[in-house]
Design a protein around this motif. Structure first.
Motif, PDB file in Angstrom:
ATOM      1  N   LEU A 166      36.168  36.902  44.890  1.00  0.00           N
ATOM      2  CA  LEU A 166      35.180  37.287  43.876  1.00  0.00           C
ATOM      3  C   LEU A 166      34.956  38.789  43.867  1.00  0.00           C
ATOM      4  N   ASN A 167      34.814  39.378  45.037  1.00  0.00           N
ATOM      5  CA  ASN A 167      34.602  40.829  45.117  1.00  0.00           C
ATOM      6  C   ASN A 167      35.777  41.595  44.534  1.00  0.00           C
ATOM      7  N   PHE A 192      44.576  38.271  53.682  1.00  0.00           N
ATOM      8  CA  PHE A 192      44.385  37.571  52.412  1.00  0.00           C
ATOM      9  C   PHE A 192      44.129  38.569  51.277  1.00  0.00           C
ATOM     10  N   VAL A 193      43.199  39.496  51.483  1.00  0.00           N
ATOM     11  CA  VAL A 193      42.851  40.486  50.460  1.00  0.00           C
ATOM     12  C   VAL A 193      44.028  41.425  50.200  1.00  0.00           C
ATOM     13  N   SER A 194      44.689  41.844  51.261  1.00  0.00           N
ATOM     14  CA  SER A 194      45.838  42.739  51.128  1.00  0.00           C
ATOM     15  C   SER A 194      46.943  42.089  50.299  1.00  0.00           C
ATOM     16  N   PHE A 246      35.339  29.860  52.765  1.00  0.00           N
ATOM     17  CA  PHE A 246      34.204  30.441  52.057  1.00  0.00           C
ATOM     18  C   PHE A 246      34.318  31.966  52.015  1.00  0.00           C
ATOM     19  N   ARG A 247      34.728  32.578  53.127  1.00  0.00           N
ATOM     20  CA  ARG A 247      34.905  34.026  53.175  1.00  0.00           C
ATOM     21  C   ARG A 247      36.000  34.465  52.204  1.00  0.00           C
ATOM     22  N   LEU A 296      33.571  29.927  40.501  1.00  0.00           N
ATOM     23  CA  LEU A 296      33.629  30.216  41.925  1.00  0.00           C
ATOM     24  C   LEU A 296      32.414  31.024  42.371  1.00  0.00           C
ATOM     25  N   GLU A 297      31.977  31.925  41.507  1.00  0.00           N
ATOM     26  CA  GLU A 297      30.793  32.720  41.816  1.00  0.00           C
ATOM     27  C   GLU A 297      29.564  31.817  41.962  1.00  0.00           C
TER      28      GLU A 297
END
Length: 159
Positions: free
Chosen positions: A45-46, A89-91, A38-39, A2-3
């Motif tokens: 990844l982060n 999404f991140v949460s 994409f975001r 993915l990276e």
């Protein structure tokens, strides 16, 4: 993988717009990757980079690693804490990953062993908040010295 994809995304996007390449593709059947997708890939990844670093630390062959597990878990817990600026999404991803990870190393015997290993590891011994671990280490050493002394006296009397 993915990276590498996120690194190459601009080139992939440019190639997909090239008419020479497009005529061979059935464009109606291809799923479109949106900027939001994409975001999300970049956010994923982060979030996961710290797991890669943690894996490298724990799988090192040159130094003992069991003393690293609890400090790494503590860092992962801080990294996976939901912050105010996190997207939904991140949460959600952080919550799910921590829910899975927090179930590990909960056995009292294993947890105790890891706390002692962390306390005795020179890199982390001053970062342990629990004085009872030091008391336990001291009691274990005294008990071992007593057992060794008794064993030594028994052996000496047999000679």
């Amino acid at each position: 993988m993915l990276e590498r994809f996120t690194e190459q995304y601009p080139a992939i996007q440019a190639a997909s717009l090239d008419q020479r390449l497009r005529k061979n593709m059935d464009m109606d059947r291809l799923a479109r990757l949106t900027e939001e997708d994409f975001r999300k890939a970049e956010d994923f990844l982060n979030l996961m980079k710290v797991f890669y670093t943690s894996t490298l630390c724990v799988s090192s062959e040159k130094s003992p690693t069991c003393g690293q597990i609890l400090p790494i878990l503590k860092k992962l817990e801080a990294h996976l804490a939901v912050k105010e600026g996190d997207t939904v999404f991140v949460s959600n991803l952080k919550k799910q990953v921590w829910a899975n990870l927090s179930k590990r190393y909960q056995n009292d015997e294993i947890r105790n062993f890891l706390q002692v290993a962390t306390a005795l590891d020179p890199r982390f011994k001053h970062k342990l908040d629990n004085d009872t671990i030091w008391d336990q280490i001291q009691r274990n050493l005294i008990e071992q010295v007593k057992c060794t002394t008794v064993l030594f006296q028994l052996l000496k009397s047999k000679i």
